[in-house]
Design a protein around this motif. Structure first.
Motif, short mmCIF file in Angstrom:
data_model
loop_
_atom_site.label_atom_id
_atom_site.label_comp_id
_atom_site.label_asym_id
_atom_site.label_seq_id
_atom_site.Cartn_x
_atom_site.Cartn_y
_atom_site.Cartn_z
N SER A 194 1.22 -1.41 -0.19
CA SER A 194 -0.18 0.08 -0.12
C SER A 194 0.84 1.57 -0.13
N MET A 195 0.06 2.49 -0.53
CA MET A 195 0.87 3.53 -0.51
C MET A 195 1.12 3.99 1.09
N THR A 196 2.02 4.27 0.54
CA THR A 196 2.28 5.26 2.43
C THR A 196 1.91 6.90 2.69
N VAL A 197 2.28 7.82 3.19
CA VAL A 197 1.70 8.66 3.64
C VAL A 197 2.39 9.56 2.80
N GLU A 198 3.97 9.38 2.81
CA GLU A 198 4.55 10.13 2.58
C GLU A 198 4.52 9.88 0.46
N GLN A 199 4.17 8.09 0.50
CA GLN A 199 4.27 9.03 -1.56
C GLN A 199 2.68 8.90 -1.71
N PHE A 200 1.73 9.19 -1.00
CA PHE A 200 1.25 10.46 -0.84
C PHE A 200 1.17 11.05 -1.07
N ILE A 201 1.91 11.80 -0.34
CA ILE A 201 2.42 13.22 -0.41
C ILE A 201 3.11 13.62 -2.06
N GLU A 202 3.77 12.80 -2.29
CA GLU A 202 4.91 12.43 -3.27
C GLU A 202 3.89 12.76 -4.78
N ALA A 203 2.66 11.71 -5.02
CA ALA A 203 2.18 11.56 -6.25
C ALA A 203 1.73 12.18 -6.82
N ASP A 204 1.49 14.09 -5.96
CA ASP A 204 1.35 15.05 -6.88
C ASP A 204 2.06 15.79 -7.65
N ASP A 205 3.54 15.23 -7.78
CA ASP A 205 4.47 15.78 -8.32
C ASP A 205 4.39 14.45 -9.11
N PHE A 206 4.37 13.21 -9.37
CA PHE A 206 4.38 12.58 -10.01
C PHE A 206 3.16 12.56 -11.37
N ASP A 207 1.56 12.54 -10.66
CA ASP A 207 0.37 12.78 -11.78
C ASP A 207 1.53 13.98 -12.10
N ALA A 208 1.61 15.35 -11.67
CA ALA A 208 1.99 16.60 -12.77
C ALA A 208 3.10 15.95 -13.85
N ARG A 209 3.87 15.53 -13.55
CA ARG A 209 4.90 14.42 -14.77
C ARG A 209 4.25 13.75 -15.64
N LEU A 210 3.24 13.01 -15.30
CA LEU A 210 2.67 11.61 -16.18
C LEU A 210 1.69 12.74 -17.27
N ALA A 211 1.06 13.91 -16.66
CA ALA A 211 0.61 14.67 -17.76
C ALA A 211 0.90 14.84 -18.54
N ASN A 212 2.35 15.39 -18.12
CA ASN A 212 3.55 16.11 -19.43
C ASN A 212 3.95 14.91 -20.33
N ALA A 213 4.35 13.74 -19.55
CA ALA A 213 4.27 12.94 -20.87
C ALA A 213 3.84 12.58 -22.06
N THR A 214 5.01 11.91 -22.87
CA THR A 214 4.20 11.39 -23.51
C THR A 214 3.75 9.89 -23.76
N GLY A 215 2.99 9.47 -24.92
CA GLY A 215 2.42 8.03 -24.60
C GLY A 215 3.76 7.22 -24.47
N LYS A 216 4.78 6.68 -24.83
CA LYS A 216 6.26 6.20 -24.37
C LYS A 216 6.93 6.55 -23.01
#
Length: 114
Positions: free
Chosen positions: A27-49
């Protein structure tokens, strides 16, 4: 009477079977949950590959005993099912019933699929 909240009892263990082996999906830890915003932003700006590379990397953080090569061998239906399961969807009823996570019977052709 003393009320006790046993947080240890709330920990959920989820298992994934891949190549005939059970692997623990942590399961995701609280720390990982907080860091998820950064991941979501990177994912939104990424190409398909790039998106696939990011998603596989994220899954590897949570799926014990699994390698990058293990996940690259999956077909896209399996990868999408794993992502949904990692996000909390209970796919056991569908996969046990012989259906894919999108609700189609295993082996049935679907428009847009090969």
């Amino acid at each position: 009477m003393t009320d006790i909240l046993n947080l240890d009892a709330l920990k959920v263990t989820r298992l994934v079977v891949l190549d005939g082996r059970e692997r623990t999906l942590r399961s995701m830890t609280v720390e990982q949950f907080i860091e998820a915003d950064d991941f979501d932003a990177r994912l939104a700006n990424a190409t398909g590959k790039e998106k696939l590379t990011l998603l596989i990397g994220k899954l590897l953080e949570f799926l014990d005993g699994t390698t990058h090569a293990d996940l690259l061998k999956l077909d896209m239906t399996q990868l999408m099912a794993l992502l949904a399961f990692a996000r909390g969807s209970d796919l056991s009823k569908l996969t046990d019933a012989g259906e894919t996570p999108d609700g189609n019977a295993v082996g049935n052709a679907v428009a847009g699929s090969k």
